[in-house]
Write a protein that holds these residues in place. Structure first.
Motif, mmCIF file in Angstrom:
data_model
loop_
_atom_site.group_PDB
_atom_site.id
_atom_site.type_symbol
_atom_site.label_atom_id
_atom_site.label_comp_id
_atom_site.label_asym_id
_atom_site.label_seq_id
_atom_site.Cartn_x
_atom_site.Cartn_y
_atom_site.Cartn_z
ATOM 1 N N ASN A 93 0.801 -1.220 0.000
ATOM 2 C CA ASN A 93 0.000 0.000 0.000
ATOM 3 C C ASN A 93 0.834 1.271 0.000
ATOM 4 O O ASN A 93 0.476 2.247 -0.653
ATOM 5 C CB ASN A 93 -0.959 0.009 1.191
ATOM 6 N N GLN A 107 -0.418 -7.988 0.422
ATOM 7 C CA GLN A 107 0.145 -7.042 1.373
ATOM 8 C C GLN A 107 1.558 -6.575 1.041
ATOM 9 O O GLN A 107 2.044 -5.629 1.656
ATOM 10 C CB GLN A 107 0.177 -7.676 2.766
ATOM 11 N N TYR A 125 -0.691 -13.461 2.489
ATOM 12 C CA TYR A 125 0.037 -12.193 2.432
ATOM 13 C C TYR A 125 -0.050 -11.595 1.049
ATOM 14 O O TYR A 125 0.461 -10.622 0.723
ATOM 15 C CB TYR A 125 1.508 -12.388 2.822
#
Length: 126
Positions: free
Chosen positions: A25, A94, A126
């Motif tokens: 992110n 992630q 993940y």
């Protein structure tokens, strides 16, 4: 296994010259090998490329002060090339895995190393 262990054992330990794992992110560096310095603006830029992967063809990918020409760009994988060296970037839910290879490693082998770790992390949430 820690993020640093993934870099040390699954990326550089598998033959890549450098590696890193970033937050998907924000592009923040979670772990990296020695010799690679991914700045905050570079991490931001890498994360942004996955929002619009086609931009890699026009902008390239800047990693550790080196600009790689984009040769593949999709929402999951971005590949870049600079002479006989290159980069493979793989996004999971992630994380973004960064693999840098030198002229001793074939591009296909580098892609397999990074994509395999990406698949493993995705399979494990993940």
């Amino acid at each position: 296994m820690s993020w640093q262990q993934y870099v040390d054992e699954q990326l550089t330990g598998a033959g890549l010259s450098q590696g890193a794992i970033l937050g998907a992110n924000d592009g923040g560096v979670w772990a990296k090998s020695s010799g690679i310095n991914i700045t905050k603006p570079e991490g931001d830029g890498i994360a942004a490329l996955f929002k619009n992967p086609a931009e890699v063809f026009a902008k390239g990918a800047l990693i550790g002060g080196v600009k790689y020409m984009g040769i593949k760009g999709d929402p999951q994988s971005i590949y870049g090339k600079k002479g006989a060296t290159g980069c493979v970037l793989v996004r999971t839910g992630q994380a973004i895995i960064v693999g840098i290879y030198d002229d001793k490693v074939q591009p296909g082998s580098a892609a397999l190393i990074v994509e395999k770790l990406g698949d493993y992390l995705r399979d494990n949430g993940y």
